[in-house]
Design an enzyme around this catalytic site. Structure first.
Site, short mmCIF file in Angstrom:
data_model
loop_
_atom_site.label_atom_id
_atom_site.label_comp_id
_atom_site.label_asym_id
_atom_site.label_seq_id
_atom_site.Cartn_x
_atom_site.Cartn_y
_atom_site.Cartn_z
N CYS A 1 0.81 -1.23 0.00
CA CYS A 1 0.00 0.00 0.00
C CYS A 1 0.83 1.27 0.00
O CYS A 1 0.40 2.30 -0.54
CB CYS A 1 -0.98 0.01 1.17
SG CYS A 1 -0.22 -0.14 2.80
N HIS B 1 -2.18 1.44 7.22
CA HIS B 1 -2.52 1.52 5.80
C HIS B 1 -2.15 2.91 5.27
O HIS B 1 -2.30 3.91 5.96
CB HIS B 1 -4.01 1.25 5.63
CG HIS B 1 -4.46 1.17 4.21
ND1 HIS B 1 -3.85 0.36 3.27
CD2 HIS B 1 -5.47 1.81 3.54
CE1 HIS B 1 -4.47 0.49 2.11
NE2 HIS B 1 -5.45 1.37 2.25
#
Length: 313
Positions: free
Chosen positions: A89, A164
């Protein structure tokens, strides 16, 4: 796909040299220590920001975005890729900004990747990104070296701390939130390049406000033009020198990340033990170390006792 993706840090030096190694020219990252539009504006031109936050494991996906609106039509006109593999990510968020800019020198290989995936749907773009040996190799070159390999895998639970990365960037006059775990880009309304610092800060503030006040584990990095360019144009020699020194430090820190110092420390200890054994001073060395440990413990107890006496009524 051959090989996996390793975790990398949210760090300005890591991200700057990651994009540099991908072939991108004149781009760097600056850490934002406060959600301040004026400070962000001082870094102009700002291409986008990369936001790191604790991911709510187990949260169900809603039909509507929590903030902003899903823009499914935009997926066909801008670079948006679904995240199809774990740990990718960070680089995916960076590429979500880079590949949506028409004013950056991406270098031959990234430009070819963008052109190759232009007509792909979001899921296939994610697969292409995950399988790119160039992108994966550069990404993994910035992972910390670790001698400990976890052979087991398990599904994440709500007790795990998972983080994230997502991107925010203005594209075609719209402020977009680009998150590979979402079904499409999320529109946060009209936004010009000049308005981006003022428009993105309230969006980030609202996102942070979804968490308890005790949650402080967030990180924000701004993708900006190499600060030495503007400094050189206006003859700011001090800034150019300061930025050059910062890059030297980043290179040093990135090199340290690649080394496993556990093995080094083990080898030093083995040599020290071998030297003491050879000189017949091993037992003396151990006894001396034990005595020093006892002395430290006695000193701590003495200090703790004095503090208790002072605190007594």
């Amino acid at each position: 796909m051959s090989g996996g993706w390793n975790t990398i840090e949210s760090d300005a030096g890591v991200f700057t040299y990651l994009v540099d190694n991908l072939g991108v020219k004149n781009v760097q990252f600056e850490e934002m220590i406060a959600l301040d539009a004026d400070y962000l504006n001082q870094q102009s031109p700002v291409y986008g920001v990369i936001f790191l936050f604790k991911y709510p494991v187990g949260q169900k996906k809603a039909d509507e975005a929590v903030d902003g609106q899903y823009d499914f039509a935009a997926s066909e006109n801008i670079f948006f890729a679904n995240q199809t593999i774990q740990n990718a990510c960070a680089t995916q968020a960076i590429l979500s900004v880079l590949l949506n800019r028409g004013d950056l020198d991406l270098g031959d290989q990234l430009r070819e990747f963008k052109e190759f995936t232009q007509a792909f749907p979001a899921e296939l773009r994610g697969e292409a990104l995950s399988n790119s040996e160039l992108i994966r190799g550069v990404h993994n070159s910035f992972a910390r070296s670790s001698p400990f390999i976890d052979e087991g895998t398990r599904a994440a639970t709500e007790d795990d701390d998972l983080y994230h990365f997502i991107a925010y960037t203005p594209i075609n006059g719209i402020l977009y939130e680009i998150d590979g775990l979402q079904p499409s880009p999320i529109s946060h309304g009209k936004c010009t390049e000049e308005q981006f610092p003022e428009k993105v800060i309230p969006v980030l503030q609202r996102r942070i406000e979804r968490y308890p006040a005790t949650e402080i584990r967030f990180n924000l990095l701004a993708m900006v033009q190499d600060l030495r360019i503007r400094a050189a144009e206006i003859g700011d020699v001090e800034t150019v020198a300061r930025e050059d020194e910062k890059r030297k430090m980043w290179i040093w820190e990135n090199e340290l990340r690649r080394h496993n110092f556990v093995g080094f420390a083990h080898e030093v200890l083995k040599r020290a033990v071998a030297s003491k054994l050879r000189d017949g001073k091993y037992d003396e060395w151990i006894d001396e170390a034990k005595q020093k440990a006892k002395d430290r413990m006695s000193e701590r107890k003495k200090v703790r006792g004095e503090k208790e006496d002072i605190a007594s009524p």
